[in-house]
Design a protein around this motif. Structure first.
Motif, PDB file in Angstrom:
ATOM      1  N   LEU A  61      68.112  -5.976 -18.831  1.00 22.77           N
ATOM      2  CA  LEU A  61      67.190  -6.822 -19.610  1.00 22.77           C
ATOM      3  C   LEU A  61      66.445  -7.868 -18.758  1.00 22.77           C
ATOM      4  CD1 LEU A  61      65.978  -7.414 -22.356  1.00 22.77           C
ATOM      5  CD2 LEU A  61      67.990  -8.821 -22.892  1.00 22.77           C
ATOM      6  N   PRO A  62      67.119  -8.583 -17.851  1.00 25.37           N
ATOM      7  CA  PRO A  62      66.372  -9.556 -17.041  1.00 25.37           C
ATOM      8  C   PRO A  62      65.235  -8.908 -16.238  1.00 25.37           C
ATOM      9  CG  PRO A  62      68.734  -9.900 -16.798  1.00 25.37           C
ATOM     10  CD  PRO A  62      68.575  -8.620 -17.563  1.00 25.37           C
ATOM     11  N   HIS A  63      65.443  -7.674 -15.780  1.00 22.51           N
ATOM     12  CA  HIS A  63      64.402  -6.984 -15.007  1.00 22.51           C
ATOM     13  C   HIS A  63      63.242  -6.559 -15.902  1.00 22.51           C
ATOM     14  CE1 HIS A  63      66.687  -6.971 -11.302  1.00 22.51           C
ATOM     15  NE2 HIS A  63      67.752  -6.602 -12.000  1.00 22.51           N
ATOM     16  N   LEU A  64      63.558  -6.153 -17.128  1.00 20.13           N
ATOM     17  CA  LEU A  64      62.490  -5.793 -18.068  1.00 20.13           C
ATOM     18  C   LEU A  64      61.681  -7.038 -18.437  1.00 20.13           C
ATOM     19  CD1 LEU A  64      64.570  -3.343 -20.280  1.00 20.13           C
ATOM     20  CD2 LEU A  64      62.732  -2.713 -18.701  1.00 20.13           C
ATOM     21  N   ARG A  65      62.392  -8.146 -18.646  1.00 25.63           N
ATOM     22  CA  ARG A  65      61.684  -9.397 -18.968  1.00 25.63           C
ATOM     23  C   ARG A  65      60.814  -9.847 -17.799  1.00 25.63           C
ATOM     24  NH1 ARG A  65      66.694 -12.067 -22.247  1.00 25.63           N
ATOM     25  NH2 ARG A  65      65.998 -11.423 -24.332  1.00 25.63           N
ATOM     26  N   GLU A  66      61.317  -9.648 -16.590  1.00 29.22           N
ATOM     27  CA  GLU A  66      60.521 -10.025 -15.418  1.00 29.22           C
ATOM     28  C   GLU A  66      59.232  -9.194 -15.364  1.00 29.22           C
ATOM     29  OE1 GLU A  66      61.902  -8.764 -11.548  1.00 29.22           O
ATOM     30  OE2 GLU A  66      61.067 -10.547 -10.599  1.00 29.22           O
ATOM     31  N   ALA A  67      59.354  -7.877 -15.609  1.00 32.70           N
ATOM     32  CA  ALA A  67      58.155  -7.019 -15.610  1.00 32.70           C
ATOM     33  C   ALA A  67      57.161  -7.517 -16.651  1.00 32.70           C
ATOM     34  CB  ALA A  67      58.548  -5.569 -15.884  1.00 32.70           C
ATOM     35  N   LYS A  68      57.668  -7.908 -17.803  1.00 32.46           N
ATOM     36  CA  LYS A  68      56.792  -8.413 -18.872  1.00 32.46           C
ATOM     37  C   LYS A  68      56.086  -9.695 -18.410  1.00 32.46           C
ATOM     38  CE  LYS A  68      55.519  -8.541 -23.337  1.00 32.46           C
ATOM     39  NZ  LYS A  68      55.920  -9.676 -24.167  1.00 32.46           N
ATOM     40  N   GLU A  69      56.835 -10.572 -17.800  1.00 33.39           N
ATOM     41  CA  GLU A  69      56.229 -11.826 -17.315  1.00 33.39           C
ATOM     42  C   GLU A  69      55.161 -11.569 -16.252  1.00 33.39           C
ATOM     43  OE1 GLU A  69      59.575 -14.241 -16.149  1.00 33.39           O
ATOM     44  OE2 GLU A  69      60.190 -14.376 -18.251  1.00 33.39           O
ATOM     45  N   LEU A  70      55.323 -10.481 -15.504  1.00 29.84           N
ATOM     46  CA  LEU A  70      54.352 -10.153 -14.456  1.00 29.84           C
ATOM     47  C   LEU A  70      53.122  -9.441 -15.022  1.00 29.84           C
ATOM     48  CD1 LEU A  70      56.864  -9.040 -11.678  1.00 29.84           C
ATOM     49  CD2 LEU A  70      55.369 -11.046 -11.605  1.00 29.84           C
ATOM     50  N   GLY A  71      53.128  -9.166 -16.330  1.00 31.29           N
ATOM     51  CA  GLY A  71      51.937  -8.583 -16.950  1.00 31.29           C
ATOM     52  C   GLY A  71      52.116  -7.179 -17.491  1.00 31.29           C
ATOM     53  N   CYS A  72      53.282  -6.571 -17.220  1.00 27.47           N
ATOM     54  CA  CYS A  72      53.540  -5.227 -17.744  1.00 27.47           C
ATOM     55  C   CYS A  72      53.726  -5.296 -19.259  1.00 27.47           C
ATOM     56  CB  CYS A  72      54.805  -4.674 -17.100  1.00 27.47           C
ATOM     57  SG  CYS A  72      55.241  -3.018 -17.657  1.00 27.47           S
ATOM     58  N   GLN A  73      53.125  -4.360 -19.976  1.00 26.45           N
ATOM     59  CA  GLN A  73      53.327  -4.315 -21.429  1.00 26.45           C
ATOM     60  C   GLN A  73      54.052  -3.055 -21.892  1.00 26.45           C
ATOM     61  OE1 GLN A  73      49.201  -5.817 -21.344  1.00 26.45           O
ATOM     62  NE2 GLN A  73      49.521  -6.048 -23.529  1.00 26.45           N
ATOM     63  N   THR A  74      54.027  -2.016 -21.043  1.00 28.52           N
ATOM     64  CA  THR A  74      54.633  -0.743 -21.430  1.00 28.52           C
ATOM     65  C   THR A  74      55.376  -0.141 -20.256  1.00 28.52           C
ATOM     66  OG1 THR A  74      52.833  -0.321 -22.993  1.00 28.52           O
ATOM     67  CG2 THR A  74      54.158   1.578 -22.320  1.00 28.52           C
ATOM     68  N   LEU A  75      56.582   0.346 -20.528  1.00 30.33           N
ATOM     69  CA  LEU A  75      57.379   0.993 -19.489  1.00 30.33           C
ATOM     70  C   LEU A  75      57.756   2.391 -19.970  1.00 30.33           C
ATOM     71  CD1 LEU A  75      60.024  -0.496 -17.212  1.00 30.33           C
ATOM     72  CD2 LEU A  75      60.755   1.384 -18.682  1.00 30.33           C
ATOM     73  N   VAL A  76      57.416   3.378 -19.162  1.00 30.90           N
ATOM     74  CA  VAL A  76      57.730   4.768 -19.495  1.00 30.90           C
ATOM     75  C   VAL A  76      59.070   5.099 -18.847  1.00 30.90           C
ATOM     76  CG1 VAL A  76      56.947   7.152 -19.348  1.00 30.90           C
ATOM     77  CG2 VAL A  76      55.269   5.300 -19.619  1.00 30.90           C
ATOM     78  N   GLU A  77      60.069   5.395 -19.678  1.00 31.08           N
ATOM     79  CA  GLU A  77      61.435   5.613 -19.190  1.00 31.08           C
ATOM     80  C   GLU A  77      61.640   7.116 -19.025  1.00 31.08           C
ATOM     81  OE1 GLU A  77      65.694   5.013 -18.411  1.00 31.08           O
ATOM     82  OE2 GLU A  77      64.629   6.576 -19.491  1.00 31.08           O
ATOM     83  N   CYS A  78      61.876   7.525 -17.784  1.00 32.56           N
ATOM     84  CA  CYS A  78      61.822   8.946 -17.436  1.00 32.56           C
ATOM     85  C   CYS A  78      63.188   9.607 -17.298  1.00 32.56           C
ATOM     86  CB  CYS A  78      61.023   9.122 -16.152  1.00 32.56           C
ATOM     87  SG  CYS A  78      59.271   8.810 -16.408  1.00 32.56           S
TER      88      CYS A  78
END
Ligand SMILES: [Zn+2]
Length: 318
Positions: A61-78
Protein backbone atom coordinates in the motif's frame (compact mmCIF):
# COMPACT_ATOMS: atom_id res chain seq x y z
CA UNK A 1 -10.42 25.86 -35.37
CA UNK A 2 -7.23 23.83 -35.67
CA UNK A 3 -7.55 20.16 -34.78
CA UNK A 4 -6.11 19.16 -31.43
CA UNK A 5 -2.86 17.22 -31.68
CA UNK A 6 -3.71 13.53 -31.79
CA UNK A 7 -2.03 12.91 -28.43
CA UNK A 8 -4.68 15.05 -26.75
CA UNK A 9 -7.68 13.74 -28.67
CA UNK A 10 -10.37 12.22 -26.47
CA UNK A 11 -10.07 8.44 -26.23
CA UNK A 12 -13.10 6.28 -26.78
CA UNK A 13 -14.07 3.19 -24.87
CA UNK A 14 -14.00 1.68 -21.41
CA UNK A 15 -11.98 -0.84 -19.44
CA UNK A 16 -12.93 -2.97 -16.44
CA UNK A 17 -11.00 -2.02 -13.31
CA UNK A 18 -11.22 -3.98 -10.04
CA UNK A 19 -13.79 -1.42 -8.82
CA UNK A 20 -15.85 -1.30 -12.02
CA UNK A 21 -15.82 0.06 -15.57
CA UNK A 22 -13.90 3.27 -16.21
CA UNK A 23 -13.84 5.33 -19.42
CA UNK A 24 -10.31 5.06 -20.79
CA UNK A 25 -10.13 8.86 -21.16
CA UNK A 26 -10.38 9.01 -17.34
CA UNK A 27 -7.47 6.64 -16.64
CA UNK A 28 -4.93 9.48 -16.42
CA UNK A 29 -1.29 8.46 -16.16
CA UNK A 30 -1.07 4.70 -16.43
CA UNK A 31 1.62 2.25 -15.38
CA UNK A 32 0.95 -0.50 -17.93
CA UNK A 33 2.81 -3.40 -16.34
CA UNK A 34 3.35 -3.84 -12.61
CA UNK A 35 2.88 -6.54 -9.97
CA UNK A 36 1.56 -6.22 -6.45
CA UNK A 37 2.31 -9.84 -5.62
CA UNK A 38 3.76 -12.91 -7.29
CA UNK A 39 4.04 -16.54 -6.18
CA UNK A 40 6.54 -18.55 -8.22
CA UNK A 41 5.89 -21.88 -6.46
CA UNK A 42 4.19 -23.34 -9.55
CA UNK A 43 0.62 -24.00 -10.67
CA UNK A 44 0.33 -27.27 -8.77
CA UNK A 45 1.19 -25.72 -5.38
CA UNK A 46 -0.01 -22.11 -5.60
CA UNK A 47 -2.54 -21.30 -2.86
CA UNK A 48 -3.90 -18.38 -0.86
CA UNK A 49 -2.95 -20.21 2.32
CA UNK A 50 0.68 -19.45 1.44
CA UNK A 51 0.40 -15.76 2.38
CA UNK A 52 -1.35 -13.32 4.67
CA UNK A 53 -3.29 -10.71 2.68
CA UNK A 54 -2.93 -8.13 5.48
CA UNK A 55 0.85 -8.43 5.23
CA UNK A 56 0.72 -7.89 1.45
CA UNK A 57 -1.36 -4.74 2.06
CA UNK A 58 1.08 -3.55 4.72
CA UNK A 59 3.98 -3.84 2.26
CA UNK A 60 2.34 -2.81 -1.03
CA UNK A 61 0.00 0.00 0.00
CA UNK A 62 2.69 2.63 0.78
CA UNK A 63 4.20 2.04 -2.69
CA UNK A 64 0.82 2.37 -4.39
CA UNK A 65 0.17 5.59 -2.47
CA UNK A 66 3.58 6.88 -3.49
CA UNK A 67 2.80 6.19 -7.18
CA UNK A 68 -0.47 8.09 -6.74
CA UNK A 69 1.32 11.04 -5.17
CA UNK A 70 3.74 11.08 -8.11
CA UNK A 71 0.82 11.47 -10.52
CA UNK A 72 -0.08 7.88 -11.41
CA UNK A 73 -3.83 7.28 -11.58
CA UNK A 74 -4.00 3.74 -12.96
CA UNK A 75 -1.90 0.65 -12.38
CA UNK A 76 -2.22 -2.41 -14.60
CA UNK A 77 -1.52 -5.49 -12.47
CA UNK A 78 -0.06 -8.22 -14.65
CA UNK A 79 0.10 -11.19 -12.28
CA UNK A 80 -1.82 -14.00 -13.99
CA UNK A 81 -3.88 -16.82 -12.51
CA UNK A 82 -1.72 -19.58 -10.93
CA UNK A 83 1.01 -17.00 -10.24
CA UNK A 84 -0.67 -15.25 -7.31
CA UNK A 85 -3.44 -13.25 -8.94
CA UNK A 86 -5.87 -12.11 -6.22
CA UNK A 87 -8.54 -9.76 -7.56
CA UNK A 88 -10.21 -9.20 -4.17
CA UNK A 89 -6.89 -8.10 -2.67
CA UNK A 90 -6.35 -5.75 -5.62
CA UNK A 91 -9.81 -4.29 -5.07
CA UNK A 92 -8.96 -3.58 -1.44
CA UNK A 93 -5.66 -1.96 -2.46
CA UNK A 94 -7.44 0.13 -5.10
CA UNK A 95 -9.94 1.39 -2.54
CA UNK A 96 -7.25 2.17 0.03
CA UNK A 97 -4.79 3.81 -2.40
CA UNK A 98 -7.25 5.64 -4.66
CA UNK A 99 -5.54 4.16 -7.74
CA UNK A 100 -7.50 2.48 -10.49
CA UNK A 101 -6.13 -1.08 -10.64
CA UNK A 102 -6.77 -3.40 -13.58
CA UNK A 103 -6.51 -7.19 -13.25
CA UNK A 104 -6.47 -9.87 -15.93
CA UNK A 105 -7.54 -13.26 -17.18
CA UNK A 106 -5.45 -15.73 -19.18
CA UNK A 107 -2.64 -18.24 -18.58
CA UNK A 108 1.12 -17.87 -18.45
CA UNK A 109 3.01 -20.36 -20.62
CA UNK A 110 6.51 -18.88 -20.21
CA UNK A 111 9.09 -20.20 -17.69
CA UNK A 112 8.87 -23.67 -19.22
CA UNK A 113 5.12 -24.05 -18.52
CA UNK A 114 5.62 -24.28 -14.75
CA UNK A 115 2.70 -21.92 -14.15
CA UNK A 116 0.17 -23.69 -16.36
CA UNK A 117 -2.53 -25.80 -14.70
CA UNK A 118 -2.91 -29.39 -15.94
CA UNK A 119 -6.13 -28.59 -17.80
CA UNK A 120 -4.25 -26.11 -20.02
CA UNK A 121 -2.51 -29.07 -21.66
CA UNK A 122 -5.70 -31.15 -22.01
CA UNK A 123 -8.21 -28.60 -23.19
CA UNK A 124 -8.60 -27.07 -26.63
CA UNK A 125 -8.01 -23.40 -27.42
CA UNK A 126 -11.77 -23.00 -27.54
CA UNK A 127 -12.24 -24.49 -24.06
CA UNK A 128 -9.52 -22.30 -22.58
CA UNK A 129 -10.97 -19.24 -24.29
CA UNK A 130 -14.35 -20.08 -22.75
CA UNK A 131 -12.84 -20.05 -19.25
CA UNK A 132 -11.44 -16.56 -19.87
CA UNK A 133 -14.67 -15.37 -21.46
CA UNK A 134 -16.52 -16.64 -18.38
CA UNK A 135 -14.26 -14.58 -16.12
CA UNK A 136 -14.92 -11.54 -18.30
CA UNK A 137 -18.67 -12.09 -17.99
CA UNK A 138 -19.05 -13.32 -14.38
CA UNK A 139 -15.93 -12.34 -12.49
CA UNK A 140 -12.63 -13.70 -11.26
CA UNK A 141 -12.43 -16.56 -8.72
CA UNK A 142 -15.97 -16.27 -7.40
CA UNK A 143 -15.90 -12.46 -7.07
CA UNK A 144 -17.79 -10.03 -9.29
CA UNK A 145 -14.49 -8.36 -10.23
CA UNK A 146 -13.94 -8.38 -13.97
CA UNK A 147 -10.61 -8.62 -15.80
CA UNK A 148 -9.65 -5.64 -17.97
CA UNK A 149 -7.30 -7.53 -20.27
CA UNK A 150 -5.76 -10.90 -21.00
CA UNK A 151 -2.31 -11.76 -19.74
CA UNK A 152 -0.67 -14.73 -21.38
CA UNK A 153 2.97 -15.78 -21.65
CA UNK A 154 5.10 -17.64 -24.16
CA UNK A 155 8.73 -18.78 -24.12
CA UNK A 156 11.42 -17.48 -26.52
CA UNK A 157 11.85 -18.83 -30.03
CA UNK A 158 9.33 -20.72 -32.14
CA UNK A 159 6.05 -21.19 -30.28
CA UNK A 160 5.60 -24.55 -28.54
CA UNK A 161 2.30 -26.35 -29.09
CA UNK A 162 0.87 -25.24 -25.78
CA UNK A 163 2.10 -21.66 -26.20
CA UNK A 164 0.51 -21.50 -29.65
CA UNK A 165 -2.72 -22.81 -28.14
CA UNK A 166 -2.68 -20.02 -25.53
CA UNK A 167 -2.34 -17.41 -28.27
CA UNK A 168 -5.18 -19.03 -30.22
CA UNK A 169 -7.32 -19.06 -27.09
CA UNK A 170 -6.53 -15.38 -26.51
CA UNK A 171 -7.54 -14.59 -30.09
CA UNK A 172 -10.88 -16.38 -29.62
CA UNK A 173 -11.53 -14.71 -26.27
CA UNK A 174 -10.59 -11.33 -27.73
CA UNK A 175 -13.17 -11.75 -30.48
CA UNK A 176 -15.82 -12.56 -27.86
CA UNK A 177 -14.92 -9.87 -25.32
CA UNK A 178 -12.83 -7.12 -26.95
CA UNK A 179 -10.19 -7.44 -24.23
CA UNK A 180 -6.61 -6.67 -25.32
CA UNK A 181 -3.94 -9.39 -25.09
CA UNK A 182 -0.73 -8.64 -23.18
CA UNK A 183 1.75 -11.43 -23.73
CA UNK A 184 4.97 -12.01 -21.79
CA UNK A 185 7.10 -12.79 -24.82
CA UNK A 186 10.59 -14.29 -24.75
CA UNK A 187 11.91 -12.63 -27.92
CA UNK A 188 11.10 -11.17 -31.32
CA UNK A 189 10.79 -14.57 -32.99
CA UNK A 190 8.01 -15.49 -30.58
CA UNK A 191 6.41 -12.04 -30.88
CA UNK A 192 6.13 -12.26 -34.64
CA UNK A 193 4.78 -15.81 -34.47
CA UNK A 194 2.15 -14.59 -32.02
CA UNK A 195 1.24 -11.85 -34.47
CA UNK A 196 1.02 -14.49 -37.23
CA UNK A 197 -1.48 -16.43 -35.12
CA UNK A 198 -3.58 -13.32 -34.51
CA UNK A 199 -3.44 -12.47 -38.20
CA UNK A 200 -4.64 -15.96 -39.14
CA UNK A 201 -7.52 -15.53 -36.66
CA UNK A 202 -8.38 -12.14 -38.11
CA UNK A 203 -7.62 -10.29 -34.87
CA UNK A 204 -6.45 -6.69 -35.21
CA UNK A 205 -2.78 -6.50 -34.27
CA UNK A 206 -3.42 -3.44 -32.12
CA UNK A 207 -5.11 -5.79 -29.65
CA UNK A 208 -1.68 -7.29 -28.94
CA UNK A 209 0.89 -5.98 -26.44
CA UNK A 210 4.41 -7.39 -26.78
CA UNK A 211 5.40 -7.49 -23.10
CA UNK A 212 9.13 -7.20 -22.19
CA UNK A 213 10.07 -5.99 -25.68
CA UNK A 214 13.13 -4.29 -24.14
CA UNK A 215 14.74 -7.74 -23.98
CA UNK A 216 14.85 -7.98 -27.79
CA UNK A 217 18.28 -6.83 -28.97
CA UNK A 218 17.32 -6.38 -32.63
CA UNK A 219 15.71 -2.98 -33.21
CA UNK A 220 14.43 -4.24 -36.57
CA UNK A 221 12.19 -6.77 -34.83
CA UNK A 222 10.74 -4.02 -32.63
CA UNK A 223 10.06 -1.69 -35.55
CA UNK A 224 8.53 -4.49 -37.61
CA UNK A 225 6.16 -5.33 -34.76
CA UNK A 226 5.07 -1.68 -34.62
CA UNK A 227 4.66 -1.64 -38.39
CA UNK A 228 2.41 -4.69 -38.05
CA UNK A 229 0.28 -2.66 -35.64
CA UNK A 230 1.28 -4.26 -32.32
CA UNK A 231 1.96 -2.42 -29.05
CA UNK A 232 5.63 -2.64 -28.14
CA UNK A 233 6.06 -2.46 -24.37
CA UNK A 234 9.36 -1.45 -22.73
CA UNK A 235 8.43 -2.35 -19.18
CA UNK A 236 11.68 -2.88 -17.31
CA UNK A 237 12.27 0.72 -16.17
CA UNK A 238 14.35 0.86 -13.00
CA UNK A 239 17.15 3.06 -11.66
CA UNK A 240 19.78 1.08 -13.62
CA UNK A 241 17.85 0.85 -16.89
CA UNK A 242 16.43 4.35 -17.40
CA UNK A 243 19.00 5.22 -20.04
CA UNK A 244 18.39 2.07 -22.07
CA UNK A 245 14.63 2.65 -22.00
CA UNK A 246 15.00 6.28 -23.06
CA UNK A 247 17.17 5.11 -25.97
CA UNK A 248 14.60 2.52 -27.01
CA UNK A 249 11.80 5.08 -26.93
CA UNK A 250 13.90 7.57 -28.92
CA UNK A 251 14.71 4.88 -31.49
CA UNK A 252 11.01 4.09 -31.91
CA UNK A 253 10.09 7.80 -32.04
CA UNK A 254 12.69 8.44 -34.74
CA UNK A 255 11.21 5.56 -36.74
CA UNK A 256 7.76 7.16 -36.42
CA UNK A 257 6.43 4.55 -33.97
CA UNK A 258 5.92 6.53 -30.75
CA UNK A 259 2.19 5.88 -31.06
CA UNK A 260 2.84 2.14 -30.63
CA UNK A 261 5.04 2.28 -27.50
CA UNK A 262 4.08 1.51 -23.90
CA UNK A 263 6.31 1.86 -20.84
CA UNK A 264 6.33 0.64 -17.22
CA UNK A 265 8.55 -0.74 -14.41
CA UNK A 266 7.48 -4.36 -14.05
CA UNK A 267 8.16 -3.60 -10.38
CA UNK A 268 6.51 -4.39 -7.05
CA UNK A 269 6.59 -8.11 -6.49
CA UNK A 270 5.69 -9.03 -2.94
CA UNK A 271 7.30 -12.46 -3.19
CA UNK A 272 5.08 -15.06 -1.56
CA UNK A 273 7.27 -17.43 0.44
CA UNK A 274 9.88 -14.79 1.34
CA UNK A 275 10.02 -13.09 4.73
CA UNK A 276 7.85 -9.95 4.58
CA UNK A 277 7.50 -10.45 0.82
CA UNK A 278 11.22 -9.95 0.21
CA UNK A 279 12.50 -6.86 -1.57
CA UNK A 280 9.48 -4.90 -2.91
CA UNK A 281 10.58 -2.63 -5.75
CA UNK A 282 8.84 0.79 -5.81
CA UNK A 283 6.75 2.23 -8.64
CA UNK A 284 8.60 5.56 -8.78
CA UNK A 285 11.42 5.55 -11.35
CA UNK A 286 9.09 6.28 -14.27
CA UNK A 287 8.00 9.52 -12.59
CA UNK A 288 11.24 10.58 -10.92
CA UNK A 289 13.73 9.76 -13.69
CA UNK A 290 12.21 8.47 -16.93
CA UNK A 291 9.61 11.23 -17.44
CA UNK A 292 12.12 14.10 -16.99
CA UNK A 293 14.52 12.37 -19.41
CA UNK A 294 11.79 11.87 -22.05
CA UNK A 295 10.58 15.44 -21.55
CA UNK A 296 14.09 16.67 -22.27
CA UNK A 297 14.66 14.35 -25.23
CA UNK A 298 11.26 14.41 -26.94
CA UNK A 299 9.15 17.09 -25.24
CA UNK A 300 6.04 17.06 -23.05
CA UNK A 301 3.66 15.68 -25.75
CA UNK A 302 5.75 12.49 -25.82
CA UNK A 303 5.28 12.06 -22.06
CA UNK A 304 1.51 12.39 -22.47
CA UNK A 305 1.54 9.98 -25.38
CA UNK A 306 3.52 7.31 -23.51
CA UNK A 307 1.72 7.50 -20.17
CA UNK A 308 -1.80 8.67 -21.02
CA UNK A 309 -2.83 8.39 -24.66
CA UNK A 310 -1.19 5.13 -25.67
CA UNK A 311 -2.34 3.23 -22.56
CA UNK A 312 -5.89 4.50 -23.05
CA UNK A 313 -5.87 3.25 -26.61
CA UNK A 314 -4.24 -0.05 -25.73
CA UNK A 315 -6.67 -0.78 -22.87
CA UNK A 316 -9.94 0.17 -24.56
CA UNK A 317 -12.16 -2.83 -25.26
CA UNK A 318 -12.63 -3.08 -29.01
ZN1 LIG B 1 5.69 -8.71 -15.28
Amino acid sequence: MAALPSTFAAQEGTVATVTGDVAVRDLGMVLMHEHVMVDFIGADKVSRSRYNADDVVRVALPHLREAKELGCQTLVECTPAFLGRNAALLQRLSQESGLHIISNTGYYGAAGDKHLPAHAFRESARELAQRWINEHRRGIDGTDILPGFMKIGVDAGALSDVDRKLVEAAALAHKATGMPIASHTGDGVAAHQELDVLESQDVSRDAFIWVHAQNEGDDGQLKRAAERGAWVEFDGIGPESVERHVQLVKMMAEAGHLARVLVSHDAGWYHVGEEGGGNFRPFDTVFRQFVPAIREALGEPAVTQLLVTNPARALARR
